[in-house]
Design an enzyme around this catalytic site. Structure first.
Site, short mmCIF file in Angstrom:
data_model
loop_
_atom_site.label_atom_id
_atom_site.label_comp_id
_atom_site.label_asym_id
_atom_site.label_seq_id
_atom_site.Cartn_x
_atom_site.Cartn_y
_atom_site.Cartn_z
N HIS A 71 7.77 60.92 84.99
CA HIS A 71 7.40 59.81 85.86
C HIS A 71 6.75 60.28 87.16
CE1 HIS A 71 9.66 56.21 83.95
NE2 HIS A 71 9.39 57.13 83.03
N ARG A 121 13.10 63.17 82.50
CA ARG A 121 12.33 61.92 82.66
C ARG A 121 11.67 61.86 84.04
NH1 ARG A 121 14.09 55.78 83.20
NH2 ARG A 121 12.26 54.78 82.30
N ASN A 154 10.34 52.37 87.06
CA ASN A 154 11.35 53.25 87.68
C ASN A 154 12.60 52.52 88.14
OD1 ASN A 154 9.59 55.46 87.45
ND2 ASN A 154 8.61 54.96 89.40
C1 HEM Z 1 5.38 58.10 75.48
C2 HEM Z 1 5.74 57.16 76.27
C3 HEM Z 1 7.13 56.93 76.74
C4 HEM Z 1 7.75 55.74 76.85
C5 HEM Z 1 7.15 54.39 76.52
C6 HEM Z 1 9.08 55.98 77.34
C7 HEM Z 1 10.00 55.01 77.61
C8 HEM Z 1 11.31 55.23 77.97
C9 HEM Z 1 12.28 54.22 78.24
C10 HEM Z 1 12.01 52.72 78.19
C11 HEM Z 1 13.44 54.83 78.52
C12 HEM Z 1 14.79 54.15 78.81
C13 HEM Z 1 14.92 53.79 80.27
C14 HEM Z 1 16.14 52.94 80.46
O1 HEM Z 1 16.13 51.80 80.01
O2 HEM Z 1 17.12 53.42 81.06
C15 HEM Z 1 13.24 56.24 78.45
C16 HEM Z 1 14.19 57.18 78.66
C17 HEM Z 1 13.94 58.52 78.69
N1 HEM Z 1 12.72 59.13 78.55
FE1 HEM Z 1 11.00 58.24 77.97
N2 HEM Z 1 9.25 57.31 77.51
C18 HEM Z 1 8.09 57.95 77.17
C19 HEM Z 1 7.83 59.30 77.25
C20 HEM Z 1 8.71 60.22 77.74
C21 HEM Z 1 8.38 61.58 78.06
C22 HEM Z 1 6.99 62.18 77.97
C23 HEM Z 1 9.52 62.17 78.49
C24 HEM Z 1 9.73 63.58 78.97
C25 HEM Z 1 9.13 64.63 78.47
C26 HEM Z 1 10.57 61.19 78.42
C27 HEM Z 1 11.89 61.43 78.69
C28 HEM Z 1 12.89 60.47 78.68
C29 HEM Z 1 14.29 60.76 78.88
C30 HEM Z 1 14.91 62.15 79.01
C31 HEM Z 1 14.95 59.54 78.90
C32 HEM Z 1 16.45 59.31 79.14
C33 HEM Z 1 16.64 59.14 80.64
C34 HEM Z 1 18.06 58.96 81.12
O3 HEM Z 1 19.00 59.15 80.36
O4 HEM Z 1 18.21 58.63 82.30
N3 HEM Z 1 10.04 60.02 77.99
N4 HEM Z 1 11.90 56.47 78.13
#
Ligand code: HEM
Length: 352
Positions: free
Chosen positions: A92, A88, A121
């Site tokens: 970002h 992630r 973030n």
């Molecule tokens: C397409 C648009 C995307 C949206 C709207 C989005 C949104 C989110 C949100 C809201 C979370 C949860 C954050 C939280 O509440 O702790 C999250 C987690 C995550 N996202 Fe996305 N995301 C997107 C794309 C991506 C992309 C492109 C990647 C990487 C290639 C990614 C990788 C991750 C990962 C690995 C997590 C888990 C993070 C953790 O466990 O700390 N996301 N994402």
């Protein structure tokens, strides 16, 4: 120009050493210098990842990639969430100011509100201490050589490999330099929220040079890691949506109805089936409406993206191959080289 013809046997004809020698002797020295420069330019631009290249640290710090991998293996064995955090983090970082580690900068009196304090973030992005640990290890091995932006990219690559049990296995081009600017207004402009519909998601990728397929493929990263309840409760759980009834009931048991960032806001696994494995399960979850965000469910709202979801869910190895390429593409967004950036001594602060 006529004299440059001596290059013909070298570049075009598969010339023997004798033929090359004769051609070189026949050429005048200053022309040779010009040609050496020309060849150098051709060689420098030959990397398909230009301005990045695979093995950039091969001579500068041969152990660089092994050091990152060593720290990542240990960190993920202690907590797989460390791997999710790095994947992630790359997203970002790259979508805001390019892949330049601007997301890592701490507040200072001159820059009191950097990217890391912006709502996309803060407080959900994690893994800053892990980047510090990798940087510390690299500063011991090769002081002042490896950029923080490259550390983020290597760490995300290693996390992908480890969490997929070697099925997502690719080389990460490097040579990024670290940025010196970071502002909290930027993530709000470039990171689409989880409440987004498909056209907003596609637009946020297209503006960064990525396409609809990249969006579908990279969203597959939601097969690992966690989410705070506040990221989905109000628009996907508490309002009418097509979320799977069983998942909705489970989430209502985990999340307070009024979850808010920074308040009472527990976390849940994103992929309830194979939580800590980077695999194609995400797409099966999208098909069975067992996903957390409106933005995940949105992938089924067009025929084109729905077809991609089905392919990724059904064909073994299909998604892994595409994810490798899309990660490299994302890690190449607006990278800085030369005087556009620096090699930070500490990832949290620019050099003085
Ligand atoms: C397409 C648009 C995307 C949206 C709207 C989005 C949104 C989110 C949100 C809201 C979370 C949860 C954050 C939280 O509440 O702790 C999250 C987690 C995550 N996202 Fe996305 N995301 C997107 C794309 C991506 C992309 C492109 C990647 C990487 C290639 C990614 C990788 C991750 C990962 C690995 C997590 C888990 C993070 C953790 O466990 O700390 N996301 N994402």
């Amino acid at each position: 120009h006529f004299s440059l013809l001596f290059l013909y046997p070298i570049l075009v004809k598969q010339a023997s050493f004798e033929e090359i020698e004769m051609a070189v002797v026949a050429a005048k020295p200053h022309i040779l210098v010009a040609c050496a420069l020309l060849l150098l330019t051709v060689r420098c631009q030959a990397s398909p990842f230009w301005p990045l290249e695979i093995g950039y640290y091969h001579d500068k710090c041969p152990q660089a990639e092994a050091v990152v991998k060593g720290v990542m293996e240990k960190a993920i064995s202690q907590n797989p969430g460390n791997g999710a955090a790095m994947i992630r983090m790359l997203f970002h970082d790259c979508f805001v100011e390019g892949c330049d580690a601007s997301v890592l900068l701490d507040p200072t009196p001159f820059s009191p509100t950097p990217e890391k304090l912006s709502p996309p973030n803060d407080p959900t992005l994690r893994g800053f201490e892990l980047i510090d640990a990798i940087k510390d290890a690299l500063e011991v091995a090769c002081p002042g050589v490896v950029s923080c932006a490259d550390i983020v990219a290597f760490a995300a690559r290693d996390a992908s490999c480890i969490l997929s049990r070697g099925k997502v296995n690719f080389q990460m081009p490097s040579g990024r330099r670290d940025g010196t600017f970071s502002n909290a207004s930027e993530p709000l402009k470039f990171l689409a929220p989880p409440t987004s519909n498909l056209s907003d998601l596609v637009a946020s990728f297209v503006i960064k040079g990525l396409n609809t397929e990249d969006l579908v493929v990279l969203s597959g990263a939601h097969t690992i890691g966690r989410s705070h309840c506040s990221s989905f409760v109000s628009d996907h759980l508490n309002t009418p949506s097509d979320i799977n009834g069983g998942l909705a009931a489970f989430l209502r048991g985990q999340c307070p109805a009024d979850a808010t960032p920074g308040g009472k806001d527990p976390t849940v696994m994103q992929d309830v089936v194979t939580s800590n494995k980077l695999d194609r399960q995400y797409y099966k979850n999208v098909l069975s409406r067992t996903v957390l965000f409106t933005s995940d469910a949105a992938l089924m709202t067009s025929a084109e993206t729905a077809r991609m979801v089905v392919e990724n869910a059904k064909i073994p190895g299909w998604w892994e191959d595409k994810f490798e390429k899309a990660m490299v593409k994302m890690a190449g967004i607006e990278v800085k080289t030369g005087y556009q950036g620096q090699i930070r001594k500490k990832c949290r602060a620019i050099n003085h």
